[in-house]
Design an enzyme around this catalytic site. Structure first.
Site, PDB file in Angstrom:
ATOM      1  N   PHE A 137       4.484  -0.477  -6.246  1.00  0.00           N
ATOM      2  CA  PHE A 137       4.995  -1.238  -7.383  1.00  0.00           C
ATOM      3  C   PHE A 137       5.317  -2.655  -6.896  1.00  0.00           C
ATOM      4  CE2 PHE A 137       4.952   2.982  -8.373  1.00  0.00           C
ATOM      5  CZ  PHE A 137       5.870   3.697  -7.636  1.00  0.00           C
ATOM      6  N   ASP A 156       6.960  -5.647  -6.413  1.00  0.00           N
ATOM      7  CA  ASP A 156       8.217  -6.289  -6.840  1.00  0.00           C
ATOM      8  C   ASP A 156       8.572  -7.352  -5.809  1.00  0.00           C
ATOM      9  OD1 ASP A 156      10.386  -3.727  -5.444  1.00  0.00           O
ATOM     10  OD2 ASP A 156       8.801  -4.947  -4.624  1.00  0.00           O
TER      11      ASP A 156
HETATM   12  N1  LIG Z   1       8.487  -0.942  -5.079  1.00  0.00           N
HETATM   13  C1  LIG Z   1       9.675  -0.392  -5.363  1.00  0.00           C
HETATM   14  N2  LIG Z   1      10.577  -1.148  -6.006  1.00  0.00           N
HETATM   15  C2  LIG Z   1      11.774  -0.569  -6.271  1.00  0.00           C
HETATM   16  C3  LIG Z   1      12.104   0.731  -5.907  1.00  0.00           C
HETATM   17  C4  LIG Z   1      13.443   0.937  -6.350  1.00  0.00           C
HETATM   18  C5  LIG Z   1      14.304   2.147  -6.147  1.00  0.00           C
HETATM   19  N3  LIG Z   1      13.559   3.370  -6.220  1.00  0.00           N
HETATM   20  C6  LIG Z   1      14.265   4.520  -5.655  1.00  0.00           C
HETATM   21  C7  LIG Z   1      13.599   5.751  -6.081  1.00  0.00           C
HETATM   22  C8  LIG Z   1      12.972   6.348  -5.061  1.00  0.00           C
HETATM   23  C9  LIG Z   1      13.080   5.566  -3.844  1.00  0.00           C
HETATM   24  O1  LIG Z   1      13.456   6.394  -2.772  1.00  0.00           O
HETATM   25  C10 LIG Z   1      14.139   4.514  -4.144  1.00  0.00           C
HETATM   26  O2  LIG Z   1      15.364   4.885  -3.559  1.00  0.00           O
HETATM   27  C11 LIG Z   1      13.847  -0.235  -6.972  1.00  0.00           C
HETATM   28  N4  LIG Z   1      12.814  -1.107  -6.897  1.00  0.00           N
HETATM   29  C12 LIG Z   1      12.722  -2.489  -7.343  1.00  0.00           C
HETATM   30  O3  LIG Z   1      13.254  -3.292  -6.282  1.00  0.00           O
HETATM   31  C13 LIG Z   1      14.018  -4.363  -6.864  1.00  0.00           C
HETATM   32  C14 LIG Z   1      15.477  -4.053  -6.618  1.00  0.00           C
HETATM   33  O4  LIG Z   1      15.739  -4.361  -5.285  1.00  0.00           O
HETATM   34  P1  LIG Z   1      17.294  -4.581  -4.869  1.00  0.00           P
HETATM   35  O5  LIG Z   1      17.763  -5.813  -5.661  1.00  0.00           O
HETATM   36  O6  LIG Z   1      17.257  -4.780  -3.396  1.00  0.00           O
HETATM   37  O7  LIG Z   1      18.021  -3.325  -5.273  1.00  0.00           O
HETATM   38  C15 LIG Z   1      13.721  -4.336  -8.355  1.00  0.00           C
HETATM   39  O8  LIG Z   1      12.523  -5.038  -8.623  1.00  0.00           O
HETATM   40  C16 LIG Z   1      13.512  -2.844  -8.574  1.00  0.00           C
HETATM   41  O9  LIG Z   1      12.708  -2.595  -9.724  1.00  0.00           O
HETATM   42  C17 LIG Z   1      11.132   1.521  -5.226  1.00  0.00           C
HETATM   43  O10 LIG Z   1      11.320   2.696  -4.867  1.00  0.00           O
HETATM   44  N5  LIG Z   1       9.931   0.897  -4.987  1.00  0.00           N
END
Ligand SMILES: Nc1nc2c(c(CN[C@H]3C=C[C@H](O)[C@@H]3O)cn2[C@@H]2O[C@H](COP(=O)(O)O)[C@@H](O)[C@H]2O)c(=O)[nH]1
Length: 358
Positions: A251, A253
């Site tokens: 994804f 981001d």
């Molecule tokens: N590519 C990707 N982006 C993810 C996540 C997650 C959380 N997923 C949980 C579920 C299963 C996993 O084990 C994670 O624990 C949030 N985000 C994105 O990051 C940004 C937030 O960042 P910060 O401000 O630092 O919290 C925001 O764009 C948010 O949409 C992910 O997994 N993959």
């Protein structure tokens, strides 16, 4: 040869690759995100992929993911994530991934937007999860802004956009899916790609598309993360049962590019690296931003293929979704570690694009 003389299957395939109209039943649903990523990579000038580091990263990430026994169970192990394997979790994930974007702040840790919930303070993505858990307890609409309240002077970024998205998407859900997110899942008929395309076709808030070198590029970050969250939350069963989940990419981001750059998998041009180092905002949709997002997707696809080349069993065990979840958590751990041992300034921060797309 005119269209009506062309073989119907070939015509359907041509129409599908051009993203036009209905496709023949045999052609599998396609989000066209991966082809986007390769196109962006082939035309990028400020971002490239370092093959040596990618091979090395594939080996170390395989090792770490295997040692941590990463699987769909990891998702529910997070304290704030809902555990119920029922429709309430579908509704939670639908609302969460509608709003799952742009939590970063330029303020210091004690001043940035944060949520007090269950006796501790939550920032970033987890602040959203905490808000939704709190919303379920404080349900009335009129308290919506109150429920989203911050415990600092900084309110949640793009709060008005989030509330508008809730209203807009709630109305569409009502009109087109009887108000039930499970009806989107039912229409997807166990296809992750079709689920993503349904969200993008019906809900403008998920239409994460941009123009790059005159071509439409598709990232669909929140639509993809929603199907991934469902798949993980339900361990691939019931409301999380998708036959083509391997079609989902990472994804794109602001966290995945950050960790890939810190692993030297992504190379940034000096002008891009300087912009990020200085904390200068990069506009949503400008070439540099598209290149960071597109090359991140392509880099993890190459890394995943390399992982499978080195360890064939990785093909079944670790798809792009699980690699993504691992990379995100690894990025957060690396950031926490850097804060703890005062080396925060040694790692390049994430790029700053204020956007509802991620
Ligand atoms: N590519 C990707 N982006 C993810 C996540 C997650 C959380 N997923 C949980 C579920 C299963 C996993 O084990 C994670 O624990 C949030 N985000 C994105 O990051 C940004 C937030 O960042 P910060 O401000 O630092 O919290 C925001 O764009 C948010 O949409 C992910 O997994 N993959």
């Amino acid at each position: 040869m005119s269209d009506d003389e062309a073989d119907p299957e070939l015509l359907a395939l041509l129409r599908q690759t051009r993203g036009l109209g209905p496709v023949s039943a045999s052609a599998p649903p396609n989000t066209r995100v991966l082809e986007t990523a390769e196109f962006v990579y082939d035309n990028a000038i400020d971002v490239s992929i370092v093959s040596g580091a990618t091979k090395a990263a594939a080996a170390s990430i395989w090792q770490l993911m295997r040692d941590k026994d990463i699987s769909t169970n990891t998702w529910s192990e997070h304290g704030l994530h809902p555990k119920a394997k029922d429709e309430s979790t579908v509704n939670f994930i639908f609302t969460m991934d509608l709003l799952n974007f742009s939590f970063w702040s330029t303020l210091s840790e004690d001043k940035r937007f944060q949520i007090d919930y269950k006796g501790r303070s939550w920032t970033g993505y987890w602040s959203l999860v905490a808000i939704l858990q709190r919303a379920l307890e404080e349900a009335t609409d009129s308290q919506l802004r109150h429920v989203f309240r911050s415990s600092t002077d900084e309110e949640m970024p793009l709060l008005d956009d989030r509330i508008n998205l809730l209203r807009e998407s709630g109305a569409i859900l009502e009109e087109e899916f009887d108000g039930l997110p499970i009806n989107v899942i039912k229409q997807a008929d166990h296809s992750a790609a079709r689920f993503v395309n349904l969200l993008v076709d019906h809900f403008p808030g998920f239409r994460d598309e941009h123009v790059f070198h005159g071509k439409t590029v598709r990232f669909y970050k929140r639509a993809q993360i929603m199907v991934a969250d469902l798949w993980a939350a339900f361990n691939g069963q019931d409301f999380g049962s998708f036959d083509d989940v391997q079609h989902i990419t990472i994804f794109p981001d602001y966290r995945i590019p950050q960790i890939l750059q810190s692993l030297n998998v992504l190379w940034y041009s000096p002008r891009l690296e300087t912009k990020i180092k200085r904390g200068e905002e990069i506009r949503s949709g400008e070439n540099m931003e598209i290149e960071v997002r597109g090359c991140s997707i392509w880099a993890v696809e190459l890394l995943r293929r390399e992982m499978v080349r080195q360890h064939p069993e990785a093909k079944e065990r670790f798809n792009a979704v699980l690699i993504d979840f691992f990379l995100y958590d690894f990025c957060k751990q690396q950031e926490e570690q850097a804060k703890a041992d005062g080396t925060k300034d040694d790692i390049l921060p994430h790029h700053r694009t204020r956007s509802t797309w991620y």
